[in-house]
Every structure is written in structure tokens, then in C-alpha cells.
Write a protein that holds these residues in place. Structure first.
Motif, short mmCIF file in Angstrom:
data_model
loop_
_atom_site.label_atom_id
_atom_site.label_comp_id
_atom_site.label_asym_id
_atom_site.label_seq_id
_atom_site.Cartn_x
_atom_site.Cartn_y
_atom_site.Cartn_z
N CYS A 398 -14.90 -0.15 0.07
CA CYS A 398 -14.71 -0.72 1.38
C CYS A 398 -16.17 -0.63 2.19
O CYS A 398 -16.81 0.33 2.07
CB CYS A 398 -13.52 -0.26 2.22
N THR A 399 -16.33 -1.50 3.18
CA THR A 399 -17.59 -1.48 3.93
C THR A 399 -17.20 -1.83 5.43
O THR A 399 -16.28 -2.50 5.74
CB THR A 399 -18.54 -2.70 3.59
N SER A 400 -17.89 -0.71 6.39
CA SER A 400 -17.72 -0.92 7.87
C SER A 400 -19.27 -0.99 8.29
O SER A 400 -20.05 -0.35 7.97
CB SER A 400 -16.88 0.26 8.29
N THR A 401 -19.26 -2.15 9.26
CA THR A 401 -20.69 -2.42 9.71
C THR A 401 -20.45 -2.60 11.05
O THR A 401 -19.72 -3.12 11.66
CB THR A 401 -21.25 -3.71 9.13
N ASN A 402 -21.56 -1.84 11.74
CA ASN A 402 -21.69 -1.66 13.35
C ASN A 402 -20.21 -1.37 14.07
O ASN A 402 -19.82 -2.15 14.88
CB ASN A 402 -22.17 -3.20 13.88
N VAL A 403 -19.73 -0.45 13.71
CA VAL A 403 -18.16 0.14 14.02
C VAL A 403 -18.56 1.17 15.24
O VAL A 403 -19.80 1.73 15.46
CB VAL A 403 -17.35 0.72 12.98
N SER A 404 -17.61 1.07 16.15
CA SER A 404 -17.57 2.24 17.19
C SER A 404 -16.22 2.76 17.01
O SER A 404 -15.15 2.16 17.24
CB SER A 404 -17.65 1.47 18.39
N VAL A 405 -16.11 4.37 16.64
CA VAL A 405 -15.20 4.94 16.59
C VAL A 405 -15.15 6.12 17.53
O VAL A 405 -15.99 6.87 17.26
CB VAL A 405 -14.97 5.36 15.36
N SER A 406 -13.95 6.61 18.27
CA SER A 406 -14.07 7.55 19.17
C SER A 406 -12.45 8.24 19.21
O SER A 406 -11.69 7.32 19.24
CB SER A 406 -14.37 7.28 20.41
N ALA A 407 -12.61 9.37 19.02
CA ALA A 407 -11.30 10.12 19.14
C ALA A 407 -11.53 11.55 20.00
O ALA A 407 -12.15 12.53 19.35
CB ALA A 407 -10.62 10.40 17.92
N ILE A 408 -11.24 11.44 21.08
CA ILE A 408 -11.46 12.48 21.94
C ILE A 408 -10.31 13.67 22.01
O ILE A 408 -9.24 13.31 21.73
CB ILE A 408 -11.82 12.25 23.45
N ASP A 409 -10.48 14.63 22.84
CA ASP A 409 -9.69 15.87 23.04
C ASP A 409 -9.52 17.04 21.84
O ASP A 409 -10.07 16.58 20.65
CB ASP A 409 -8.08 15.16 23.49
N TYR A 410 -8.90 17.86 22.08
CA TYR A 410 -8.79 18.91 21.05
C TYR A 410 -8.40 18.54 19.70
O TYR A 410 -7.47 17.85 19.53
CB TYR A 410 -8.27 20.34 21.63
N TYR A 411 -9.03 19.04 18.59
CA TYR A 411 -8.56 19.07 17.03
C TYR A 411 -8.36 17.57 16.96
O TYR A 411 -7.65 17.33 15.92
CB TYR A 411 -7.08 19.72 17.06
N SER A 412 -8.97 16.41 17.36
CA SER A 412 -9.19 15.35 17.08
C SER A 412 -10.29 14.97 15.95
O SER A 412 -11.35 15.43 16.23
CB SER A 412 -9.16 14.37 18.24
N TYR A 413 -10.12 14.15 14.97
CA TYR A 413 -11.19 13.81 14.02
C TYR A 413 -11.39 12.54 14.15
O TYR A 413 -10.68 11.63 13.88
CB TYR A 413 -10.84 14.35 12.72
N SER A 414 -12.73 12.12 14.00
CA SER A 414 -13.17 10.63 13.87
C SER A 414 -14.31 10.45 12.92
O SER A 414 -15.16 11.37 12.62
CB SER A 414 -13.75 9.84 15.35
N GLU A 433 -21.64 3.65 15.26
CA GLU A 433 -21.62 5.08 16.20
C GLU A 433 -20.18 5.56 16.10
O GLU A 433 -19.32 4.89 16.45
CB GLU A 433 -22.11 4.64 17.49
N VAL A 434 -20.10 7.01 16.00
CA VAL A 434 -18.81 7.68 15.85
C VAL A 434 -19.14 8.91 16.92
O VAL A 434 -20.08 9.38 16.75
CB VAL A 434 -18.59 8.48 14.45
N SER A 435 -18.27 8.94 17.69
CA SER A 435 -18.00 9.86 18.85
C SER A 435 -16.86 10.58 18.96
O SER A 435 -15.73 10.12 18.29
CB SER A 435 -18.50 9.20 20.21
N GLY A 436 -16.65 11.65 19.68
CA GLY A 436 -15.41 12.50 20.09
C GLY A 436 -15.78 13.84 19.89
O GLY A 436 -16.45 14.31 19.91
N TYR A 437 -14.41 14.34 19.56
CA TYR A 437 -14.27 16.02 19.61
C TYR A 437 -14.99 16.50 18.47
O TYR A 437 -15.80 17.59 18.37
CB TYR A 437 -12.74 16.34 19.91
N GLN A 438 -14.59 15.78 17.10
CA GLN A 438 -15.33 16.31 15.92
C GLN A 438 -15.56 14.93 15.02
O GLN A 438 -14.85 14.67 14.29
CB GLN A 438 -14.16 17.19 15.12
N PRO A 439 -16.96 14.23 15.60
CA PRO A 439 -16.91 13.09 15.00
C PRO A 439 -18.07 13.22 13.65
O PRO A 439 -18.61 14.17 13.57
CB PRO A 439 -17.78 12.26 15.88
#
Length: 472
Positions: A398-414, A433-439
Motif C-alpha cells: 500500500c502507498t500513501s502520498t502527501n498525507v496529513s495525519v494527526s492524533a492529539i491528546d494523551y496516549y494517542s498514536y498517529s 506530515e504526521v503530528s500529534g501526541y506520539q507521531p
């Protein structure tokens, strides 16, 4: 003395004469007769005629064998309605009995009203099969097909039905005038003389699709958003999309909640579903789930389908994806362009573009996402990824291109591919780009197998944020 003797002789002579006069006449020969001169018998039944008063051979004959036949022993069988004379000939003399054959009541045993081949009964696309056998032989049997208002729309007549023999015919939904009846509920009623037997109902559907019968060799053909939403009524069948479907930025409810998982096969045929918003199916009990096919079962499969500008944004969703919330079936060769999945739920939120949670039996192969975004808002213990929020099954190629992933707050994984992996993640790549609590670029948390997977872009970690599995 002589005179007295004469008187005695005269008296004896008189007594003798009286005895002769009073003696019984010798019995004449016994009279020959037939025990009945008129009788009735039901069709298919028998009666027995007998000749008395003779020991000579009796010859039996019917005036009309098609109505009543007679054996060499005088057993008469009713064949069809009407009258016939049964003649018995003995010693050159003929005796006759008029036999009337009457109709018999009978129930229809094993009465079945089903669609031929077991598929759904659709106007103009399939046929129904009617079969039955009678408990007794009966003439002038009529089979009626009745609608929900008990009106006869079609009928078929039989001159005679023999006991125990199976009779069957097919019905294509036409009425007695040759036109097609409307969609609705129908029953079969068999009338044998004065007895009527009625079948269970069969639903006749209007043309829900652009053709097909729902089999693997002849799948239902999907050519519009309306037809797409008819799929749940035919769960377990085969479907094939035959043209692009533009929803015009409309909103539909996700199909197949957990209580009624998708068990069929949907082949997108390489066509696209675009400009669509998917909302939660409120019929889902327990955890709220979102996705076009909310829950794909082990026997379910979706392949060769493209999505463009299809969004699943719902503040109440806990497990969500564009294609499905949960997957334990097979997803292959699907593409997602400019799609979005989001939720503002507070706890245990699993989000992905393809699916929210790929279960242990689920497989996702050769799927691509591009210019898509996944966003989990406030709330701890969340998972977000461009392919799946959680992968407990297998994801390959599988392939993901130019994605934006975010999962904020405690014990969240992205992750650029999955938020959390406890299955197999093999030969997959991601950029964006991946962002959040534990990206992390590949996945936020890993306790499974990751093999030949890569990420290029912006993330706190380019591989895995927290690893307890195997990476190679």
C-alpha cells in the motif's frame, strides 16, 4: 263292517291329498343380480361391484374408460369427472350400474414459492418457481398467485392432478394480461375442489439495479448513488459498479453496521465514487462506526474501487474510515484521493482513510491514498493512520502520498501508514506530515511485524514512535 272300512280308506285318501296340497313347492333356481344399479366414487378412489346368484364367469366392461374403469374383479376406479355405465355380463345376460365420478378435496403438500436459483426475485430480471403435490387426486385444480390485497394476478389450471405427483411451473412476474405486476408481497394458493392451501409470501422487488441477478457470474450492476444504497437489501450477493458515481456533495448513511455485516463482494470495476459525505449509521449498536461499508465481514470483499473527495467527518464516530469502520474481509486495489476522516470523540478513537480498524482476519492490499487527511481531536488513547487506525490483520503493498495525519491528546498514536500495528505491515510507503501526541512516519505503536516499509516527510520519528514488535 265293510262300510266302516270304506270310510277309513276315504279318510286316508283325503289326508294324503291335503298333504300334497300343503307340501312346499320345490325351490326354483337362485336369482342372478348386481349389488348396485347406481353408485358414486371420487376421482382417484375405488368401489367394488359384485354379481350374486351365480358361480359362472362374469365379464366386466365400462362404457367410458376415461371416466371410470373396471377391473376383471369388478373394482371400479374413478378416472375423471362424469358418468359411465359399468356392465357385468354372465350366462349371456348383462346387468349394469350407472357410476358417477365426483371431485375430491385435497391439500397441497410441499407447497413452495421460491425464486429460481435462490437469488432475489426482481421484476424483469428473475423468475419464481412454484411446486406442489396433492394429498389426493383431484380434477380442475387451479393455482392462483395473489398480491397482498388477496387479488389474483396470475393463475394456472390443471385438468387433473394425481395424488403424490409433483407439479411445478415458473412465473416471471407477468399478470394474466401479459404485463408486469408491481413490486410487493405475493403468495400462491392452490385450490383442489373446495380445499385451498396457501404458501408463504415471496417479495417481488422492483429493478433495484441496472441489471444482473447477484451471482458471481452475473453480479448486480451499480450505476447510481440510489442503486448503491440498495445494496443492504441484497447482502451476500455480488455487485459490480459500471460507471462513475458523482454524489454532488450529498450525504448518505454508512451501510452495514455491526449487527448486519457486509458479506457480499463489491467490484468497483475501476470506476470512482466522488463528492460524497458519509455519516454514522445510527442502527449500529455499541461503538459508533462510520464508513461506506461500516463493517466488512470475513466473507466480504471490496476491490477495484476509487474514491475522490469522499469524507467521513463525524464528531461521534469512534471507529471510522472512508471505505469501512471495521474490516475482517478483503480490501484490494482501491484508491482514495482528497478524502478526509475525522472525529472529536473523547476516548478510544480509531481512524483511517481505508478503514478505522483492520481486524485479525482482515487484509488490505494494493491500496493507495493521496492528498488525504486523518484527524483525531481531543481524547486519549486514539489511533490515526492514512491506511488504518489500528492494524491487527495484514496490510501489503500500500502507498500513501502527501498525507496529513494527526492524533492529539494523551496516549494517542498517529502514523503515516497506521496509528498502531499488531499485525503484518509489509512493503508499504508513505509521504507527508504526521503530528500529534506520539507521531511517527510508519506507525505510532508497533507490536507486530513491519517489513520493507518507508516514510519520507515530516514526523517526530520517521519509522515507529514506540516499538515492541519486529521491524526489518
Amino acid at each position: 263292517m265293510k262300510e266302516s272300512k270304506k270310510k277309513k280308506i276315504s279318510l286316508l285318501a283325503l289326508l294324503l291329498l291335503l298333504c300334497l296340497v300343503m307340501a312346499p313347492v320345490q325351490a326354483s333356481a337362485a336369482k342372478v343380480s348386481l349389488n348396485k344399479t347406481a353408485a358414486s366414487v371420487k376421482i382417484g378412489k375405488t368401489i367394488t361391484l359384485k354379481v350374486s346368484g351365480t358361480s359362472s364367469k362374469v365379464t366386466w366392461k365400462s362404457s367410458n374408460k376415461s371416466i371410470a374403469k373396471v377391473s376383471s374383479n369388478g373394482v371400479v376406479t374413478g378416472v375423471s369427472l362424469g358418468t359411465a355405465k359399468i356392465r357385468a355380463t354372465v350366462n349371456g345376460k348383462t346387468y349394469s350400474c350407472k357410476v358417477t365420478v365426483k371431485n375430491a378435496n385435497a391439500t397441497a403438500k410441499s407447497l413452495k414459492f421460491t425464486t429460481s436459483g435462490g437469488e432475489y426475485f426482481i421484476i424483469g430480471e428473475s423468475k419464481a418457481k412454484i411446486s406442489f403435490k396433492l394429498s389426493a387426486t383431484s380434477a380442475n385444480v387451479v393455482v392462483y398467485i395473489k398480491n397482498s390485497s388477496d387479488e389474483t394476478v396470475y393463475k394456472k389450471s390443471y385438468k387433473k392432478c394425481t395424488k403424490g405427483k409433483t407439479y411445478s411451473f415458473t412465473w416471471n412476474g407477468a399478470d394474466t394480461d401479459g404485463g408486469m405486476v408491481s413490486a410487493g408481497t405475493y403468495r400462491v394458493q392452490v385450490r383442489a375442489y373446495e380445499t385451498r392451501t396457501t404458501s408463504d409470501c415471496l417479495i417481488l422487488y422492483s429493478q433495484q439495479f441496472s441489471g444482473g441477478t447477484g451471482t458471481s457470474s452475473d453480479p448486480f450492476r451499480i450505476a447510481s448513488l440510489e442503486q448503491l444504497q440498495n445494496i443492504p437489501r441484497f447482502n451476500g450477493c455480488y455487485f459490480r459498479q459500471t460507471k462513475d458515481i458523482d454524489a454532488g456533495n450529498g450525504t448518505i448513511t454508512g451501510m452495514f453496521p455491526k449487527d448486519t455485516k457486509f458479506t457480499g463482494t463489491y467490484d468497483g470495476g475501476g470506476y470512482t465514487i466522488s463528492n460524497l459525505c458519509i455519516s454514522i449509521n445510527t442502527g449500529f449498536t455499541g461503538t459508533t462506526v462510520n464508513g461506506l461499508f461500516a463493517y466488512i465481514a470475513k466473507s466480504g470483499a471490496v476491490k477495484n474501487l476509487n474514491f475522490s473527495n469522499v469524507n467521513a467527518p463525524d464528531a461521534k464516530a469512534k471507529v471510522a474510515g472512508v471505505l469501512c469502520g471495521y474490516n475482517e474481509g478483503k480490501i484490494s486495489n482501491c484508491t482514495f484521493t482528497r478524502c478526509n476522516v475525522s472525529s472529536q470523540g473523547r476516548k478510544d478513537i480509531y481512524l483511517g482513510i481505508v478503514c478505522g480498524y483492520n481486524l485479525a482476519d482482515g487484509t488490505i492490499t494494493q491500496c493507495t491514498t493521496s492528498d488525504c487527511s486523518v484527524s483525531k481531536g481531543d481524547g486519549y488513547n486514539g489511533r490515526a493512520g492514512s491506511i488504518a487506525g489500528i492494524n491487527a490483520g495484514s496490510i501489503y503493498d500500500c502507498t500513501s502520498t502527501n498525507v496529513s495525519v494527526s492524533a492529539i491528546d494523551y496516549y494517542s498514536y498517529s502514523g503515516g501508514l497506521v496509528g498502531s500495528n499488531k499485525g503484518n505491515l509489509i512493503n508499504c510507503t508513505a509521504t507527508g506530515e504526521v503530528s500529534g501526541y506520539q507521531p511517527a512516519g510508519i506507525c505510532g505503536y508497533n507490536s507486530g511485524l513491519i517489513k520493507r516499509c518507508y516514510f519520507t516527510g515530516i514526523a517526530k520519528s520517521l519509522t515507529v514512535h514506540h516499538d515492541e514488535g519486529t521491524i526489518s
